[in-house]
Write an enzyme that holds these catalytic residues in place. Sequence first.
Site, mmCIF file in Angstrom:
data_model
loop_
_atom_site.group_PDB
_atom_site.id
_atom_site.type_symbol
_atom_site.label_atom_id
_atom_site.label_comp_id
_atom_site.label_asym_id
_atom_site.label_seq_id
_atom_site.Cartn_x
_atom_site.Cartn_y
_atom_site.Cartn_z
ATOM 1 C CD GLU A 103 -3.290 -0.753 1.071
ATOM 2 O OE1 GLU A 103 -3.522 0.292 0.408
ATOM 3 O OE2 GLU A 103 -3.984 -1.577 1.181
HETATM 4 ZN ZN LIG Z 1 -6.237 -1.315 -3.133
#
Ligand SMILES: [Zn+2]
Length: 432
Positions: free
Chosen positions: A389
Site C-alpha cells: 500500500e
Molecule cells: Zn487497493
Amino acid sequence: MKITQASNVLLLAGLASSCLLPEERAGGSIRRSLNRRQGNSGKAIGKGDRFNSGNSFPRGIGSGNATDMTTILTVSEVTTGLQGLVKEYGIETFTTPYKTYEGRTITGAKVGGSGAYHIYLNGAIHARERGSHDSVLYFISDLLYAQKHGTGLTYGKKTYTNADVLKALSTGIVVTPLINPDGVNYDQTTNSCWRKNRNPKSSNGNANSIGIDLNRNFDFAWDPKKWASSVANEVASSSPSSEVYRGTAAFSEPETQNMKYILDTYTKVRWFIDLHSYAGDVLYSWGSDTDQTTQPYKNFLNSTYDSIRGITSDSTTTRYGEYISAEDLNNIKTAGTRFGNAMSTSTGRTYTVMQSAYLYPTSGASDDYAFSRHVADPTKNKVYSYTVEFGFGNNQASCPFYPTDAQYTSNLQETNAGFIEFLLAAADIGLE
Ligand SMILES: [Zn+2]
C-alpha cells in the site's frame, strides 16, 4: 519500523485508511455516497498518447526521468508504453484471455530471466489508487534502460548499481501493470473515486451497485460460511452496493480469472506483489487470521474452524490462527522488510511492514489466493505474496487516493526502490 504483534492492534486504531475509506469498512450495507467531498482531483490525467502509438518508449524516474510525467498514465498509454518497450528493447508482451465487461483486454509483459519467470507484479486492481500502473510500467522501463545503457538506478536516497539491475532482471519478471482497465477508465473520466470493476450484473439497475471488488473475488475462503459470523460480512460483503462486494462466485470476474491465468501459465512464479494505495504498508501473508507456525491443521481448508476464522484477537493456540511454516514466515518477512525499508529510505517517509490480517481480515484477496495455491494443491508452486500500500493519502482532494504532483513523484520513488530491493531479496532468498 518494527512492531510487535501485541502492539499491532493498538496501532490499527491510528491507521486511518488503507485501500478502503473508513466508512467503507463496516458491514454489508455500505453505500457509496454520490456526494463526494469537496476538493480538487489531484494530479491531472494524461491527454493523448505520450508514447505515440509505441513509437516512443517510457523511461522511469530512476534512469533520468525522460518521459513527460506531468500527468498520470491513461489506460491506453499502458498499452502503447509497453509497445514502445517492445520496439526499444525487444521484450515480449502478451494479452490475457478473458475480456472485461466493457470488452477490454489486458496487456502484460515479460522481462529478464533466462526462460523462467519467478516474479509477478500486478497493478491497479483497485481503480482509484492512482499511480499504481504508472509505478509498475515505469519500473520495468527503468530496468530495461539501465540494462541497455550499463547504468544504475537512483530513487531518492536509494541508489542501485548496474550489477544490482542485472541481478534484479535475472529473476524473470511478469507484469500486468493495469489489471482493471474498465474501472480505471471510469475513474479517470469521472473522478468518482471508483474502486471496483464495472460489471453491472448484480446491480439490478442501480448505478450505485455496479461493480465487484476484485480483491475479494479470488478463490481463497471466498464463501462467507468459512468465517466467524461476527466477521463474515466484514471480510467481504454480499451486498452489490458495498465497496467490498465479493461477487456471485469466486473468480466470477474476468480480471481475477486473468490473474489466475498468469499464475497457471507462469508456473515458476515464487514471489508476487499486488500494488495498492494508500496506507504506507507492506503487508505479508496471511490476511485471514493471525499467523501461527505450530499447528498445520489449523488452516483455511479445515472446516472445523469455520466458525472462529477471522477473529485476530483470540488465541492461535486454543482457538484459530492461519498456519504458515516458520521457514516461510521468516522468508516472507525478510523480503517484505527489505521492501519496506527501501521505500522508507528513498524518501524518508516511514513504511510499516506487518501481517495483512492486522490491517483487517479479508476473504478472497489476491495475495492470500496466490500463497494458498500450494496448500490447496501441492503440485502448484509456492508463491510468497504481498499487498503493498504505497503513499499516505491526499486530504485536499475529493478522493484521498488521488495524489498531488509531489506525492505522485514520492510514490514512484518509493515503489520503484521497493521493487528493486524486493527483487534482490528474492534472488538472495531463493527463486526455486
Ligand atoms: Zn487497493
